[in-house]
Structures are given as C-alpha cells and as structure tokens.
Design a protein around this motif. Structure first.
Motif, mmCIF file in Angstrom:
data_model
loop_
_atom_site.group_PDB
_atom_site.id
_atom_site.type_symbol
_atom_site.label_atom_id
_atom_site.label_comp_id
_atom_site.label_asym_id
_atom_site.label_seq_id
_atom_site.Cartn_x
_atom_site.Cartn_y
_atom_site.Cartn_z
ATOM 1 N N TYR A 244 -5.254 7.805 8.337
ATOM 2 C CA TYR A 244 -5.302 6.536 9.089
ATOM 3 C C TYR A 244 -4.751 6.739 10.501
ATOM 4 O O TYR A 244 -5.364 6.316 11.485
ATOM 5 C CB TYR A 244 -4.506 5.448 8.363
ATOM 6 C CG TYR A 244 -4.182 4.277 9.269
ATOM 7 C CD1 TYR A 244 -5.168 3.365 9.633
ATOM 8 C CD2 TYR A 244 -2.897 4.110 9.805
ATOM 9 C CE1 TYR A 244 -4.893 2.323 10.507
ATOM 10 C CE2 TYR A 244 -2.615 3.067 10.667
ATOM 11 C CZ TYR A 244 -3.600 2.172 11.009
ATOM 12 O OH TYR A 244 -3.332 1.142 11.873
ATOM 13 N N LYS B 2 -2.521 1.701 -4.665
ATOM 14 C CA LYS B 2 -2.265 3.124 -4.409
ATOM 15 C C LYS B 2 -3.135 3.627 -3.257
ATOM 16 O O LYS B 2 -4.320 3.314 -3.178
ATOM 17 C CB LYS B 2 -2.566 3.953 -5.671
ATOM 18 C CG LYS B 2 -1.467 3.881 -6.725
ATOM 19 C CD LYS B 2 -1.596 4.973 -7.772
ATOM 20 C CE LYS B 2 -2.869 4.841 -8.576
ATOM 21 N NZ LYS B 2 -2.924 5.838 -9.680
ATOM 22 N N VAL B 3 -2.522 4.422 -2.399
ATOM 23 C CA VAL B 3 -3.234 5.094 -1.305
ATOM 24 C C VAL B 3 -3.335 6.571 -1.687
ATOM 25 O O VAL B 3 -2.357 7.172 -2.129
ATOM 26 C CB VAL B 3 -2.464 4.941 0.031
ATOM 27 C CG1 VAL B 3 -3.130 5.751 1.146
ATOM 28 C CG2 VAL B 3 -2.369 3.466 0.420
ATOM 29 N N LYS B 4 -4.512 7.147 -1.531
ATOM 30 C CA LYS B 4 -4.684 8.556 -1.912
ATOM 31 C C LYS B 4 -3.795 9.454 -1.062
ATOM 32 O O LYS B 4 -3.415 9.092 0.058
ATOM 33 C CB LYS B 4 -6.162 8.968 -1.790
ATOM 34 C CG LYS B 4 -6.663 9.048 -0.356
ATOM 35 C CD LYS B 4 -8.123 9.474 -0.315
ATOM 36 C CE LYS B 4 -8.606 9.586 1.135
ATOM 37 N NZ LYS B 4 -10.020 9.909 1.242
ATOM 38 N N GLU C 248 1.590 5.395 -0.843
ATOM 39 C CA GLU C 248 1.136 6.764 -1.118
ATOM 40 C C GLU C 248 2.260 7.481 -1.854
ATOM 41 O O GLU C 248 3.380 7.573 -1.354
ATOM 42 C CB GLU C 248 0.819 7.485 0.198
ATOM 43 C CG GLU C 248 0.295 8.900 0.006
ATOM 44 C CD GLU C 248 0.016 9.603 1.343
ATOM 45 O OE1 GLU C 248 0.191 10.842 1.384
ATOM 46 O OE2 GLU C 248 -0.352 8.925 2.325
ATOM 47 N N PHE D 210 0.871 -1.181 0.000
ATOM 48 C CA PHE D 210 0.000 0.000 0.000
ATOM 49 C C PHE D 210 0.906 1.229 0.000
ATOM 50 O O PHE D 210 1.622 1.462 0.970
ATOM 51 C CB PHE D 210 -0.921 -0.021 1.212
ATOM 52 C CG PHE D 210 -2.027 -1.034 1.096
ATOM 53 C CD1 PHE D 210 -3.333 -0.636 0.835
ATOM 54 C CD2 PHE D 210 -1.768 -2.394 1.210
ATOM 55 C CE1 PHE D 210 -4.349 -1.564 0.697
ATOM 56 C CE2 PHE D 210 -2.775 -3.333 1.077
ATOM 57 C CZ PHE D 210 -4.075 -2.919 0.812
ATOM 58 N N LEU E 52 -6.911 1.058 6.550
ATOM 59 C CA LEU E 52 -6.426 2.000 5.544
ATOM 60 C C LEU E 52 -7.320 2.016 4.311
ATOM 61 O O LEU E 52 -7.669 3.069 3.767
ATOM 62 C CB LEU E 52 -5.001 1.608 5.158
ATOM 63 C CG LEU E 52 -4.085 2.622 4.473
ATOM 64 C CD1 LEU E 52 -3.899 3.874 5.322
ATOM 65 C CD2 LEU E 52 -2.721 1.996 4.202
ATOM 66 N N SER E 53 -7.740 0.824 3.893
ATOM 67 C CA SER E 53 -8.597 0.686 2.703
ATOM 68 C C SER E 53 -9.948 1.372 2.908
ATOM 69 O O SER E 53 -10.522 1.949 1.972
ATOM 70 C CB SER E 53 -8.818 -0.787 2.375
ATOM 71 O OG SER E 53 -7.599 -1.402 2.085
ATOM 72 N N GLY F 292 -3.604 9.830 2.839
ATOM 73 C CA GLY F 292 -4.282 8.639 3.347
ATOM 74 C C GLY F 292 -3.674 8.079 4.617
ATOM 75 O O GLY F 292 -4.384 7.687 5.548
ATOM 76 N N ASN G 241 -9.601 4.925 2.145
ATOM 77 C CA ASN G 241 -9.021 5.215 0.835
ATOM 78 C C ASN G 241 -10.106 5.607 -0.187
ATOM 79 O O ASN G 241 -11.152 5.009 -0.224
ATOM 80 C CB ASN G 241 -8.244 3.997 0.341
ATOM 81 C CG ASN G 241 -7.096 4.393 -0.553
ATOM 82 O OD1 ASN G 241 -6.706 5.562 -0.568
ATOM 83 N ND2 ASN G 241 -6.568 3.443 -1.286
#
Length: 497
Positions: free
Chosen positions: A467, A458-460, A416, A414, A493-494, A463, A497
């Motif tokens: 979290y 991908k994590v925005k 960013e 994951f 985390l998801s 993000g 996201n």
C-alpha cells in the motif's frame, strides 16, 4: 589496542548531563527566556510587523496577536520565503527547506535556519550521551552505526538547499563518527527504498554493527531482509548490537516482533524529531516519556485535544499543563514557525522534569460517532490483547464502518499478522474490552447499542508495504496512520489485499 573513544564519550556525557539538568530544573524560566529571545529576534520581520511583535511582552499578548495556524494557514508567508524573499518569518533566509509530504497540502516546505539547525543535531547527540551517562555503556562507540534515513542529495531553490530532514542531518554527522557510520554515502543516495535496503543489507552483513537507528517499520524491513539473506537472527549476525534508537512511531506494537527478529532484548532510546524541530528524547531507561527540549529555541503552547476544534480554545504554557491530559502541541521556533500546529497530540507523564509521550495526531482519530478514540488507546489495546500470547502483529490501521451490510456500525481493524491468532473473534473481543476500559465514550456507545464491538479484517503479509509503495510513501520518514475518520486508506488497502 584499547580505544580512547569510550572514555572521551563518558566524560562528554557527564558534562552534558549537568548542562541539561541545569535548564530542566528551571523549566518556566528557561521557556520564558526562549520566548523573549524569539519575539525580540523576529520583531523586524514581515511576520513580526504584521502581528505587532514590538508590543508583545508576555504569553497573553502573544496569544491575542498570533492565532494558531497549521501549514495551510502559514503558507502565504512560507511561499514568499520559498520564492527567495528575506526577513519574512525570521531574519535573512533559511539555510534549508525540509521537504515533507503533507497529508492534505501536498509537499510542505519547512524552513531550517542557522539558529535552528544545531538544535536538531545537538538533541540527537545529547540523547545518546544521556544514555551513556545513565548506563555507563559506551563500548558501542567503537562499532559501526547505521541510521536508516532519506537521501542526502540536496537540491537548490532560490539560494536555499532543499531535501528530506534526515538527508539534511546526514551532512552534520560529526567527523569522529564518520568512520563508524553506515551505510556508505553512495548507498544512502539510492532513492528507491527497497533497492536501498537490499544494498544496506549487503554492506552491513559482515560489519560489527553496534547501534541501529530508524523508524521501527522500516528497520523491521531491514531486519527481515537480513534474516532472509543469512538465515540467522539479527542478534546472532551482529553480536555486539545492543542499542536501538527510534522515533516517529510508538515502538510498543513492534517490540515483540523486534525481539523475535533480534533473538534477545536490546536497550532502546526513543526520539521525537520532526522537520519543525527536535522536541524530546528519552533521558532515562526506566522512566516513561521523553524529556521535552525546553532550551532548544522552541516555545511550546498546549491546547486540550478535546477542546481543540472549539472556537477560542484556551492556549496554555508548560506552567499549567497536567499529567495524563491529551494536548495538541503548538510551537513557535527559531526557524520562523509561529503558534504552529504540528498536528501531534502529546500527554505529559511527568512535570518534574517535563516528559511527554506522543499520543497521536489531532487529525488521526476516530470520532465518527462521538467516541474520539486516539492512537495511544488503540496501540495500548492491541498490546494488552496480545501480551503473553504467540500472536505477533506486523502493522495495523483502524477505520469506521458506518454502513455495514447488516447490524450496527463498528470499528474495522485492518491487521497484518506475523503470527496469526487461532481465534480471530477472541482477539477482537479482547481488543474491544481494552478499548472500552480506556475510553468511556466508546464504552457508552457499545453499551448503548449505538456501535457493535469491533471486527478484524486480515491483511495479507506485505500488504501494508504494498500500500505504501502504491501511494509513493515507501521508506524514509513515512508511516501508516493508526486511525482515520474515513475509509480512504482501507479502501486502497482492500484493493491490494
């Protein structure tokens, strides 16, 4: 008018260098002396009596009588100290408890005694003095210095002061640095991290900042807010900023991002502080690793990380460590921690003198399939995959995907990005190749078709900060684990996201 401070600093630096060289050149004797002093001082404590300290003459005796414990296992003794009882782990009562947020045990109360407190302060000071002695650069002592840290407001519990380690240490800043120190006491007391960083930006924007210190992920947040506020790079705002002091996490994944935010390279000093002790600091700009503090009231033991979870794993002293081996570090200290597993793994980069790098956490690894991938390996892989590219990674964490919708299991990264890659699959392939080169177990699992190559999710932007805020760990000494053996972090985390 010329300041006398740099001249005084250089003179002090020379004396400090000689003093450190003296014990660094006699490492085994230094550790033996620390060991004997610790045992002697604690013989009449409850812990000392329970473990027959009076009959301990050497490390072998100690290893037989005192088992390795983590916080949970030591907690029955700590609870008595927290309740105000004396002479439990160390003579008298501790001066402070450094309160930390444990990953498995809720809040931890780590004792700091009148004997251990000076070692925290001295090591931080000595790191800067060793830098001055090596480089001759002391001009920064005339500028403003910022230490991004926890609130210095302390509570009292049964006659013992309680707070975050960085907040406790804030009370020990030498008088000659008080005028140079930022932010103001009022701003430092702000509990909410985002509000605090905004206030620090306002206070420092027009100051002559020469030294900036903190955990890289949180300094990055400060730098980004400075840039948003001024529209300038940090190096342009602070023209005399030339020294970054950091600890807590590996700087390498952040280096390219920092140089982009600053606009130029700056010298850096890596520290290895923890509530349990100040273990090491970078003593040479061009040498890999940090000088292990052998003369600071801490006796070190090491267990090979691969053997750590085996019954009767062998405990060794610095006399028997090898360069390049991954060890769990076990400490006994003048704060009353005995054969204590702090949870970190280290590798020695040198034994003349003894220098270490932090390679990860004994619990933070992925071995869902027997691969035992550690923090150092994933950080090296992402560094190799993005070097000489425009790709910039802000933050990342890795978890196993054991039950994919189709195909073989894999490691899911994951990530960013500050600057995204044009081809995500190509980047994933490069990272995977680096991991295979570093870790033979991982290579065998890919080669043997037990695992498929890793995949990136991908994590925005923002993000990871969101979290950390959601779990109440934004700012201070908190950091994202690089690796997990389960999907708890990435599941949370998801959802954001």
């Amino acid at each position: 008018m010329l300041s006398i401070k740099p001249t005084i600093a250089k003179s002090l630096a020379k004396r400090t260098f000689k003093r450190i060289k003296k014990w660094a050149n006699k490492p085994i004797e230094t550790q033996d002396l620390v060991f004997q002093e610790l045992i002697s001082k604690a013989t009449e404590t409850i812990f000392g009596k329970d473990h027959d300290f009076v009959s301990i003459n050497n490390h072998s005796d100690f290893a037989k009588r005192v088992p390795v414990r983590d916080y949970e296992a030591l907690k029955p003794y700590v609870d008595k100290v927290v309740a105000g009882e004396e002479n439990i782990l160390w003579p008298d009562k501790p001066l402070y408890f450094a309160k930390t947020s444990g990953t498995t045990s809720g809040s931890k109360y780590i004792p700091i005694t009148k004997e251990s407190m000076p070692t925290h302060v001295d090591a931080a000071r000595n790191a800067i003095l060793m830098y001055i002695n090596e480089t001759g650069n002391a001009k920064f002592v005339d500028g403003k210095m910022i230490f991004l840290q926890g609130s210095p407001i302390l509570k009292e519990q049964n006659g013992i002061q309680l707070g975050r380690l960085s907040g406790i240490v804030a009370h020990y800043v030498p008088k000659y640095l008080q005028k140079n120190r930022m932010p103001s006491f009022k701003t430092n007391c702000i509990e909410d991290w985002e509000t605090k960083v905004d206030a620090i930006v306002e206070e420092t924007l027009t100051e002559n900042m020469t030294v900036i210190s903190g955990i890289p992920s949180w300094v990055q947040m400060y730098f980004e807010k400075l840039q948003q506020k001024s529209g300038k790079q940090v190096g342009e705002i602070f023209k005399n900023f030339n020294l970054f002091i950091f600890g807590g996490v590996n700087y390498e994944p952040y280096r390219a991002k920092f140089e982009n935010l600053i606009g130029r390279q700056v010298d850096s000093i890596e520290l290895y502080p923890a509530s349990e002790g100040f273990f090491a600091f970078q003593d040479k700009q061009n040498e890999k690793g940090m000088l292990l503090q052998l003369n600071s009231g801490i006796f070190y033991e090491f267990i090979k990380a691969d053997d750590f979870f085996n019954e009767n794993a062998k405990r060794i002293t610095i006399a028997d460590v090898e360069v390049g081996v991954n060890y769990a570090m076990i400490i006994s200290t003048n704060a009353g921690l005995w054969a204590y597993n702090i949870g970190d793994t280290v590798e020695f980069t040198s034994t003349k003198p003894y220098r270490v790098i932090v390679s990860g956490r004994i619990k933070h690894f992925i071995s869902a399939f027997g691969e035992h991938v550690i923090g150092k390996e994933v950080e090296q892989a992402i560094k190799e995959a993005t070097i000489n590219t425009e790709v910039r990674v802000s933050e990342f964490t890795v978890a196993p995907q054991i039950n994919p919708k189709e195909g073989l299991p894999y490691h899911e990264w994951f990530v960013e990005f500050e600057n995204e890659p044009e081809n995500l699959s190509a980047l994933a392939k490069k990272i995977d190749e680096s991991l295979q080169n570093q870790n033979s177990y991982y290579f065998d699992l890919i080669e043997g078709k037990v695992l498929q190559p890793l995949k990136i999710t991908k994590v925005k932007k923002g993000g990871f900060q969101a979290y950390m805020k959601s779990v109440g760990k934004l700012g201070g000494q908190n950091k994202i684990p690089r690796l997990s053996n389960d999907r708890k972090i990435v599941k949370d985390l998801s959802q954001l996201n």
